[in-house]
Scaffold this motif. Structure first.
Motif, PDB file in Angstrom:
ATOM      1  N   THR A  65      -2.082  18.239  40.575  1.00 15.27           N
ATOM      2  CA  THR A  65      -3.251  17.530  40.035  1.00 15.27           C
ATOM      3  C   THR A  65      -3.462  16.186  40.726  1.00 15.27           C
ATOM      4  O   THR A  65      -4.250  15.364  40.248  1.00 15.27           O
ATOM      5  N   ALA A  66      -2.767  15.962  41.821  1.00 15.32           N
ATOM      6  CA  ALA A  66      -2.878  14.690  42.539  1.00 15.32           C
ATOM      7  C   ALA A  66      -4.324  14.431  42.951  1.00 15.32           C
ATOM      8  O   ALA A  66      -5.051  15.340  43.340  1.00 15.32           O
ATOM      9  N   GLY A  67      -4.722  13.175  42.852  1.00 15.51           N
ATOM     10  CA  GLY A  67      -6.066  12.795  43.273  1.00 15.51           C
ATOM     11  C   GLY A  67      -7.076  12.712  42.156  1.00 15.51           C
ATOM     12  O   GLY A  67      -8.182  12.188  42.354  1.00 15.51           O
ATOM     13  N   LEU A  68      -6.734  13.191  40.978  1.00 16.11           N
ATOM     14  CA  LEU A  68      -7.699  13.150  39.874  1.00 16.11           C
ATOM     15  C   LEU A  68      -7.756  11.781  39.204  1.00 16.11           C
ATOM     16  O   LEU A  68      -8.734  11.475  38.516  1.00 16.11           O
ATOM     17  N   GLY A  69      -6.724  10.981  39.352  1.00 15.52           N
ATOM     18  CA  GLY A  69      -6.724   9.658  38.720  1.00 15.52           C
ATOM     19  C   GLY A  69      -5.964   9.674  37.408  1.00 15.52           C
ATOM     20  O   GLY A  69      -5.826  10.708  36.750  1.00 15.52           O
ATOM     21  N   TRP A  70      -5.488   8.501  36.987  1.00 22.60           N
ATOM     22  CA  TRP A  70      -4.576   8.440  35.848  1.00 22.60           C
ATOM     23  C   TRP A  70      -5.274   8.501  34.500  1.00 22.60           C
ATOM     24  O   TRP A  70      -4.611   8.619  33.460  1.00 22.60           O
ATOM     25  N   VAL A 105      -7.200  16.134  32.851  1.00 22.76           N
ATOM     26  CA  VAL A 105      -6.334  17.248  33.247  1.00 22.76           C
ATOM     27  C   VAL A 105      -4.881  16.816  33.470  1.00 22.76           C
ATOM     28  O   VAL A 105      -3.958  17.399  32.877  1.00 22.76           O
ATOM     29  N   PRO A 106      -4.581  15.813  34.310  1.00 22.89           N
ATOM     30  CA  PRO A 106      -3.166  15.426  34.447  1.00 22.89           C
ATOM     31  C   PRO A 106      -2.571  14.876  33.158  1.00 22.89           C
ATOM     32  O   PRO A 106      -1.379  15.038  32.893  1.00 22.89           O
ATOM     33  N   LEU A 114       1.009  15.537  28.222  1.00 24.40           N
ATOM     34  CA  LEU A 114       1.038  15.768  26.783  1.00 24.40           C
ATOM     35  C   LEU A 114       1.682  17.115  26.448  1.00 24.40           C
ATOM     36  O   LEU A 114       2.536  17.208  25.552  1.00 24.40           O
ATOM     37  N   THR A 115       1.288  18.155  27.167  1.00 23.46           N
ATOM     38  CA  THR A 115       1.855  19.476  26.912  1.00 23.46           C
ATOM     39  C   THR A 115       3.356  19.486  27.169  1.00 23.46           C
ATOM     40  O   THR A 115       4.133  20.065  26.388  1.00 23.46           O
ATOM     41  N   ALA A 116       3.782  18.850  28.241  1.00 24.29           N
ATOM     42  CA  ALA A 116       5.215  18.784  28.539  1.00 24.29           C
ATOM     43  C   ALA A 116       5.964  18.047  27.440  1.00 24.29           C
ATOM     44  O   ALA A 116       7.054  18.473  27.021  1.00 24.29           O
ATOM     45  N   GLY A 117       5.412  16.951  26.952  1.00 24.59           N
ATOM     46  CA  GLY A 117       6.069  16.220  25.873  1.00 24.59           C
ATOM     47  C   GLY A 117       6.233  17.062  24.624  1.00 24.59           C
ATOM     48  O   GLY A 117       7.285  17.044  23.971  1.00 24.59           O
ATOM     49  N   LEU A 118       5.190  17.838  24.303  1.00 20.32           N
ATOM     50  CA  LEU A 118       5.255  18.684  23.109  1.00 20.32           C
ATOM     51  C   LEU A 118       6.276  19.808  23.270  1.00 20.32           C
ATOM     52  O   LEU A 118       7.069  20.078  22.361  1.00 20.32           O
ATOM     53  N   LEU A 119       6.257  20.472  24.417  1.00 21.59           N
ATOM     54  CA  LEU A 119       7.142  21.617  24.597  1.00 21.59           C
ATOM     55  C   LEU A 119       8.601  21.204  24.742  1.00 21.59           C
ATOM     56  O   LEU A 119       9.485  21.795  24.115  1.00 21.59           O
ATOM     57  N   TYR A 120       8.863  20.196  25.563  1.00 22.75           N
ATOM     58  CA  TYR A 120      10.249  19.775  25.756  1.00 22.75           C
ATOM     59  C   TYR A 120      10.751  18.949  24.567  1.00 22.75           C
ATOM     60  O   TYR A 120      11.957  18.818  24.373  1.00 22.75           O
ATOM     61  N   GLY A 121       9.830  18.413  23.763  1.00 21.96           N
ATOM     62  CA  GLY A 121      10.236  17.713  22.546  1.00 21.96           C
ATOM     63  C   GLY A 121      10.704  18.648  21.456  1.00 21.96           C
ATOM     64  O   GLY A 121      11.399  18.227  20.516  1.00 21.96           O
ATOM     65  N   GLU A 122      10.314  19.913  21.537  1.00 22.51           N
ATOM     66  CA  GLU A 122      10.789  20.979  20.660  1.00 22.51           C
ATOM     67  C   GLU A 122      10.623  20.652  19.175  1.00 22.51           C
ATOM     68  O   GLU A 122      11.452  21.032  18.338  1.00 22.51           O
TER      69      GLU A 122
END
Length: 356
Positions: free
Chosen positions: A259-264, A268-269, A274-282
């Motif tokens: 997703t590089a180039g889309l900006g902070w 999308v990035p 957010l999705t990673a935080g939810l899934l790995y936060g279990e």
């Protein structure tokens, strides 16, 4: 409307958990909100210098001699030991404004009525990116959908997503209803993935009332947006890497390159973080918001949404007191008529809407 799991927290406790989680997650991320400077590596370097890894509480004060760490000016009201009620932030203002919208116009509200409430209740200088462009267009006499498309280069930024929580809180177990309400709000200022992000977030929060796990909520939320849109593909990508056993940091490295180039501030990035935080936060409240904020980009917005989802999943009673007690049951808000409101009262009013 689907009822909540009878074996889990009740509706009122889950809604209060959503409000408290949103505010706590927002305040956790607020001091490091500037994704072009506060990269994931810099955030962890800051935490290590303050002996605050693993992150289990609000951010620590800057270490002595830590001139390389330029926190946001509001940091003194948002770090551990200094918090006396919530800081003002648009991530909370829009939840309040959304509550007022539903109380004023009901679930049949129009996009034009969303714009009218902005002009009546929200100061122009407390809006940013797409919202400020839409506000300016409203003041100039334009009507939706032109308010979203005229002179607005921020149409796929994260702004509509941060406005979506109240539509999920008031649609417990009904993600399609939540997404429909969020879409009507989002098109005032956003298009494309900007709108899909709001629909996904609202459905995610609605699904969290009945989902057994964060993954179930994430998967359910994907059903309300086009499977081929970039936002949906990115969410599925994070979920597949998590399922394959890749670590949290490696997953963010992989998706960050894609997703590089889309900006902070692009939605999308940020949805990937957010999705990673939810899934790995279990499902653990502290781990979820800590990983989400450590993921960088729009840290306060991502922390707020992650906290909302995690708070609904576990309920207010299960959120550790170190996150909630410093808030003193009070919000600071730029929304006219709501500054100093009690969080518990806002949650009770939300429950009334959800129960209708």
């Amino acid at each position: 409307m689907t009822s909540t799991n009878p074996a889990g927290p009740g509706l009122a406790d889950r809604v209060l958990g959503g409000w408290l989680g949103r505010i706590a997650g927002n305040m956790l991320g607020k001091p490091v909100e500037r994704g072009d400077y506060w990269t994931r590596e810099r955030i962890d370097r800051y935490l290590r210098s303050a002996d605050a890894l693993p992150l289990t509480d609000y951010l620590p004060e800057p270490p002595v001699g830590g001139e390389e760490f330029a926190l946001r000016p509001e940091w003194r009201r948002c770090v551990r030991g200094r918090i006396r009620g919530s800081c003002r932030d648009d991530d909370v203002d829009y939840a309040i404004l959304g509550l007022h919208l539903l109380e004023t116009h009901g679930s049949a509200f129009s996009t034009e009525q969303v714009g009218d409430l902005w002009l009546l209740r929200l100061p122009y200088l407390q809006t940013f990116t797409a919202e400020r462009a839409a506000y300016r267009n409203l003041a100039g006499g334009l009507r939706p959908p032109l308010t979203a498309t005229y002179d607005n280069p921020y149409q796929e930024y994260i702004g509509a997503l941060i406005r979506a929580d109240v539509f999920g809180w008031t649609s417990p177990g009904d993600p399609r209803r939540a997404a429909s309400l969020a879409r009507r709000d989002a098109v005032l200022s956003h298009t494309g993935n900007g709108v899909y992000g709001a629909m996904w977030a609202a459905a995610l929060i609605a699904a969290a009332f009945t989902a057994a796990t964060p993954r179930r909520a994430v998967d359910t939320a994907l059903t309300v947006i086009p499977a081929s849109c970039r936002l949906a593909r990115t969410v599925r990508r994070v979920a597949s890497l998590h399922e394959a056993g890749l670590g949290w940091a490696d997953t963010l490295d992989t998706v960050g390159e894609e997703t590089a180039g889309l900006g902070w501030i692009h939605v999308v990035p940020n949805v990937a973080v957010l999705t990673a935080g939810l899934l790995y936060g279990e499902g653990d409240f502290t781990t979820t918001i800590a990983l989400t904020v450590r993921g960088g980009l729009d840290t306060d917005s991502n922390g707020a949404t992650a906290g909302s989802v995690a708070g609904v999943l576990c309920g207010a009673a299960a959120i550790p007191a170190r996150w909630t007690e410093p808030l003193q049951d009070r919000v600071s808000s730029a929304v006219f008529g709501f500054d100093g409101a009690r969080i518990s009262e806002l949650a009770a009013r939300t429950v009334e809407l959800a129960a209708q």
